[in-house]
Design an enzyme around this catalytic site. Sequence first.
Site, short mmCIF file in Angstrom:
data_model
loop_
_atom_site.label_atom_id
_atom_site.label_comp_id
_atom_site.label_asym_id
_atom_site.label_seq_id
_atom_site.Cartn_x
_atom_site.Cartn_y
_atom_site.Cartn_z
N ILE A 1 33.21 -41.93 5.62
CA ILE A 1 33.25 -40.49 5.84
C ILE A 1 32.33 -40.11 7.00
O ILE A 1 31.39 -40.84 7.35
CB ILE A 1 32.84 -39.73 4.56
CG1 ILE A 1 31.43 -40.13 4.12
CG2 ILE A 1 33.83 -40.00 3.45
CD1 ILE A 1 30.95 -39.38 2.89
N CYS A 2 32.63 -38.98 7.61
CA CYS A 2 31.88 -38.50 8.78
C CYS A 2 30.92 -37.41 8.34
O CYS A 2 31.32 -36.28 8.05
CB CYS A 2 32.85 -37.98 9.84
SG CYS A 2 32.05 -37.30 11.30
N LEU A 3 29.65 -37.75 8.26
CA LEU A 3 28.58 -36.80 7.96
C LEU A 3 27.46 -36.99 8.98
O LEU A 3 27.40 -38.01 9.67
CB LEU A 3 28.04 -36.99 6.54
CG LEU A 3 29.01 -36.73 5.37
CD1 LEU A 3 28.36 -37.05 4.06
CD2 LEU A 3 29.52 -35.29 5.39
N ILE B 1 36.31 -36.69 10.05
CA ILE B 1 36.90 -37.96 9.65
C ILE B 1 36.60 -38.22 8.18
O ILE B 1 35.46 -38.14 7.74
CB ILE B 1 36.35 -39.10 10.51
CG1 ILE B 1 36.71 -38.87 11.98
CG2 ILE B 1 36.88 -40.45 10.04
CD1 ILE B 1 36.12 -39.88 12.92
#
Length: 347
Positions: free
Chosen positions: A91-93, A128
């Site tokens: 995941i996009c963080l 994402i």
Amino acid sequence: MAQQRFSNRCPAVKRLMKEAQELREPTEQYCAFPLEDNLFEWHFTLRGPSGSEYEGGVYHGRITFPPEYPMKPPSIMLLTPTGRFKVAMNICLSISGHHPETWQPSWSIRTVLLAIMGFMPTHGGGAIGSLDYTPEERKVLAKKSMDWQCPVCKVKNKDILPLETSKEKSEETKKEAAILVAKVQLKKQKDEEESRLKSVAQTVGAEHPALVNGNPGVISAAASNNAATSPTSSSTTSSIPSSSSTTTPISSTSPLPTSQSSSLPSSQSSFPSVNPPVIHRRPVAASTQPGAAAPAARATQAPARPQQQGSNRVFSFILMVVISLAIVLLIMRRLYITYEYKFDTEL
């Protein structure tokens, strides 16, 4: 499975072993532990934030750490369906491997878990690995998450975390996660503003390189004047002084009288004029001084310089005013965001 041996000299191994010792006891809100055969792969379990569509759910995921940890961020993926993040996808963080520019080495695995809990109620924004399920669908997934079982851990989610006995701890964890997310987002905005200012400065420097190189007007005027006079001055240095030969003195023993100006060869008189009228109109005594032709040559170039310098000064002044206004607006916006954040925190 036999436990793999790692070198204790590696900074990442030292850091992960220290954090494993700190997180050895699961809390009511979250827990994390490394795999038996791989210290750089961890599994975590956390409760859904209270007061959201994830309340009542328990979610399982995986964290993989690079060998450069904690100098580089880990990669995070959720294994339990949440409706907010895609399953089995990094995941996009701002605290994940997709944004190494916002990662801080002082952050730990506990910081990552709190950040995940804080980002779950937020909007994905097309990032994402994000999903945009409806609140009703996420509530259904939260109920099903209790019976979800990890194929590696072989334990259901509801049996991993201790039973929740106090709502106060849940609210404290939720508040801490919200504060952490606000700090991460504020740092991300600051980094974006700094990169935007750098790109603007690079664009201005590329379009107007003379502003970075000191006095552009003088340099460009001198270059243009030299380019205009160089084709003729190089061919007439033997008999006619020019602006490019200001350091060559006129001989005092054989001055050039005005009566001999008509005796010049026709090949020389056909060239474009390179200040010869100014030289011939001067008295003979003035030509006996070394470098006497230099003031006349500079006099012909002097009018062009103040105009170019004046236009460059006006442009530089306007550019400085625009940049100053942009910086003031960014500072005021930063103060506004800070005070708004403090006000929301106090509420």
